[in-house]
Design a protein around this motif. Structure first.
Motif, short mmCIF file in Angstrom:
data_model
loop_
_atom_site.label_atom_id
_atom_site.label_comp_id
_atom_site.label_asym_id
_atom_site.label_seq_id
_atom_site.Cartn_x
_atom_site.Cartn_y
_atom_site.Cartn_z
N ALA A 40 0.88 -1.17 0.00
CA ALA A 40 0.00 0.00 0.00
C ALA A 40 0.92 1.22 0.00
O ALA A 40 1.84 1.31 0.82
CB ALA A 40 -0.90 0.01 1.22
N ILE A 41 0.70 2.13 -0.96
CA ILE A 41 1.58 3.29 -1.13
C ILE A 41 0.73 4.55 -1.09
O ILE A 41 -0.27 4.66 -1.80
CB ILE A 41 2.33 3.21 -2.47
N LYS A 42 1.14 5.50 -0.27
CA LYS A 42 0.40 6.75 -0.13
C LYS A 42 1.16 7.87 -0.83
O LYS A 42 2.36 8.04 -0.62
CB LYS A 42 0.21 7.09 1.35
N LEU A 43 0.44 8.64 -1.67
CA LEU A 43 1.05 9.73 -2.43
C LEU A 43 0.54 11.09 -1.95
O LEU A 43 -0.58 11.19 -1.43
CB LEU A 43 0.72 9.59 -3.92
N ASP A 44 1.35 12.12 -2.19
CA ASP A 44 0.86 13.48 -1.94
C ASP A 44 0.26 14.04 -3.22
O ASP A 44 0.15 13.32 -4.24
CB ASP A 44 1.97 14.38 -1.38
N ASP A 45 -0.13 15.30 -3.23
CA ASP A 45 -0.82 15.86 -4.39
C ASP A 45 0.11 16.15 -5.56
O ASP A 45 -0.33 16.60 -6.61
CB ASP A 45 -1.58 17.14 -3.99
#
Length: 555
Positions: free
Chosen positions: A406-411
């Protein structure tokens, strides 16, 4: 030679008696010998120390009563005829004057035992000289990325993996770290008491009643730290509590790793560490345009994603248009799979490999592709590609052949955080592949077949072996195949959502990897997330797309 494991060990005493004091750093591939002498669920560090002692011929060991597992290790070593000198030091759990006196008494008892073991008398002058003659510490090599280590003991090989990324470990706050106070002993004072105080007042471990200095000293040095890697040991929960406290209270990026001290986990650890360092570099780096305007019009690059099940190649031009792609089985050798996938992608364009300006590899087999010009972890590549394909994406769910992420990105598409599954095939493509064989349903048909479920069956075990036993039992009960498959898909979704929760749920979701082609898993995921999940046109080549984009940016 006498082996020891804890920084509270008075190893200067051993040296005074002419003995070589060796800090035990286990390098083991398993616990075959240790598990015949200790319970399987004992702390893996304790088992690793026992295995290392047996394998390397260390027959004299000094331990500290830091936990029940080490006490159990002491019992095993003491009862074994193969060990000559085994000693346990009862270190106080507080740091005050009374504790200093208790520790002094422990040191005196240890000196008496050493005299009996060696047949030598304790030399006070030699001891004071050894303590006072501190070897000058080598200054830590500075790099663009400065990492702090915290938590339980970290293997030397893990430190080397961090350094191999180009980062430097400038602060080691672990049990066996380099953050210690110094002292000067004088003959005309109670030098044993001073030495006892010196030992007790080193950087406190979690066993100490008052260990607030751990976080205090960390905070004092945050200005010199780019990232923190926090290590926990399998079957040891003490440090997990501190990690939970730190996670939401410090400003630098954090990576939590857990090891069992076997060398087999180094592959996954390498990916985690490299991805973490890449994330920090990405944050520190200013956005820059690196295209050469005078470059030729036909600039071609390739990204190659060498996974456990498939190897995927993408060929891209300077306009970021995908001209060709291929997906082949990796097979028994990652290099062979890579060569086959590359040839297939090149043949579609009727060009040779020398027409490619740059090739970037990713995936578990990325280090085994000799014709690649560079390598980047799949975490960074998936983040790059997901944002390229859909810039609304904030959470990527990647389920491949043997791992889940699971990978979380910024804008801006930068990786903020990520979580990976442990050394287990549960919830991965391999899990579904095995269940496909057990149920005699082609893997490609499992998704559609599961949509026709009626009975809501729960598969309680996520272990591939135990889950297979559950499936066999359900078949024996004449349960419908579609109901069983739906239960399997729910279990995969449950395991995956737990990874998403670790990085923090944030819409918009994208799913990549071969399992994204399974509509049954996708539907179960959407139900548990309460949101739609975006599926790229070809979810298996997303990692390769990211590698190709990075190749373009580096030209």
């Amino acid at each position: 030679m006498i082996g020891y494991v804890c920084k509270y060990t008075p190893f200067h005493i051993m040296k005074t008696f002419g003995e070589e004091a060796v800090k035990i750093d286990p390098h083991v591939s398993g616990f075959d010998k240790a598990e015949t002498l200790m319970h399987p669920n004992i702390c893996t560090y304790a088992k690793a120390v026992l295995e290392e002692c047996i394998n390397s011929g260390i027959r004299n060991v000094v331990l500290v009563n830091c936990c029940d597992s080490i006490k159990r290790l002491y019992d095993v070593l003491k009862s074994s005829p193969d060990f000559n000198f085994v000693y346990l030091i009862d270190v106080p759990r507080k740091r005050n004057r009374a504790s200093d006196l208790i520790m002094k008494n422990e040191i005196i008892k240890f000196i008496n035992s050493m005299e009996k073991f060696t047949g030598k008398k304790f030399n006070e002058d030699k001891f004071i000289d050894i303590v006072n003659s501190r070897v000058p510490q080598k200054s830590s090599k500075r790099s663009d990325i400065n990492i702090a280590l915290m938590g339980s003991r970290v293997k030397d090989s893990t430190v080397k993996q961090i350094q191999d990324t180009g980062a430097s470990v400038n602060f080691n706050f672990t049990c066996t770290g380099n953050f210690a106070k110094s002292t000067v002993l004088m003959k005309n004072e109670d030098f044993i008491l001073s030495y006892a105080s010196f030992l007790l007042n080193s950087f406190p471990c979690m066993r100490m009643v008052d260990n607030d200095d751990r976080i205090k000293i960390l905070n004092e040095n945050l200005g010199s730290i780019d990232g923190l890697i926090y290590h926990t040991t399998k079957f040891c929960d003490a440090y997990s509590f501190e990690y939970a406290k730190l996670r939401n209270s410090i400003s630098v990026p954090m990576l939590k790793i857990e090891t069992d001290y076997t060398e087999e986990g180094n592959g996954q650890m390498k990916t985690r560490i490299e991805a973490f360092i890449e994330t920090i570099k990405s944050r520190n780096k200013q956005d820059e345009k690196s295209y050469n305007k005078k470059a030729e019009d036909d600039i071609l690059v390739a990204g190659i994603d060498s996974g456990s099940t498939s190897t995927n190649v993408v060929i891209m031009n300077k306009n970021k248009e995908i001209l060709s792609s291929s997906i082949v089985r990796t097979g028994a050798r990652s290099q062979s799979g890579a060569e086959k996938a590359m040839k297939e992608a090149l043949d579609k364009l009727d060009i040779s490999r020398d027409k490619l300006f740059k090739i970037i590899s990713t995936g578990y087999g990325r280090v085994s592709i000799p014709f690649a010009d560079g390598e980047i972890t799949e975490i960074t590549c998936h983040g790059k590609a997901a944002y390229f394909l859909n810039n609304k994406v904030r959470t990527i769910i990647d389920i491949g052949g043997q791992d889940s992420k699971a990978i979380k990105l910024d804008d801006r598409g930068k990786v903020l955080d990520f979580a990976m599954n442990d050394k287990c095939a549960a919830g991965t493509g391999r899990f579904l592949e095995m269940m496909s064989r057990t149920l005699e349903v082609p893997l490609s048909e499992m998704g559609k077949k599961s949509l026709n479920w009626n009975e809501d069956i729960n598969i309680t075990s996520m272990c591939t072996v135990f889950a297979e036993s559950e499936v066999v039992s359900l078949v024996a009960q004449n349960k419908e195949i579609s109901d069983i498959i739906h239960g399997l898909h729910k279990s995969v979704a449950t395991k995956t959502v737990s990874l998403v929760n670790r990085v923090g749920k944030e819409e918009y979701y994208m799913m990549t990897g071969g399992v994204a082609k399974n509509i049954g898993v996708v539907r179960c995921l959407e139900e548990k997330l309460g949101n739609k999940v975006f599926i790229p046109e070809e979810p298996q080549i997303v990692g390769a797309i990211g590698a190709a984009l990075i190749a373009l940016e580096s030209i």
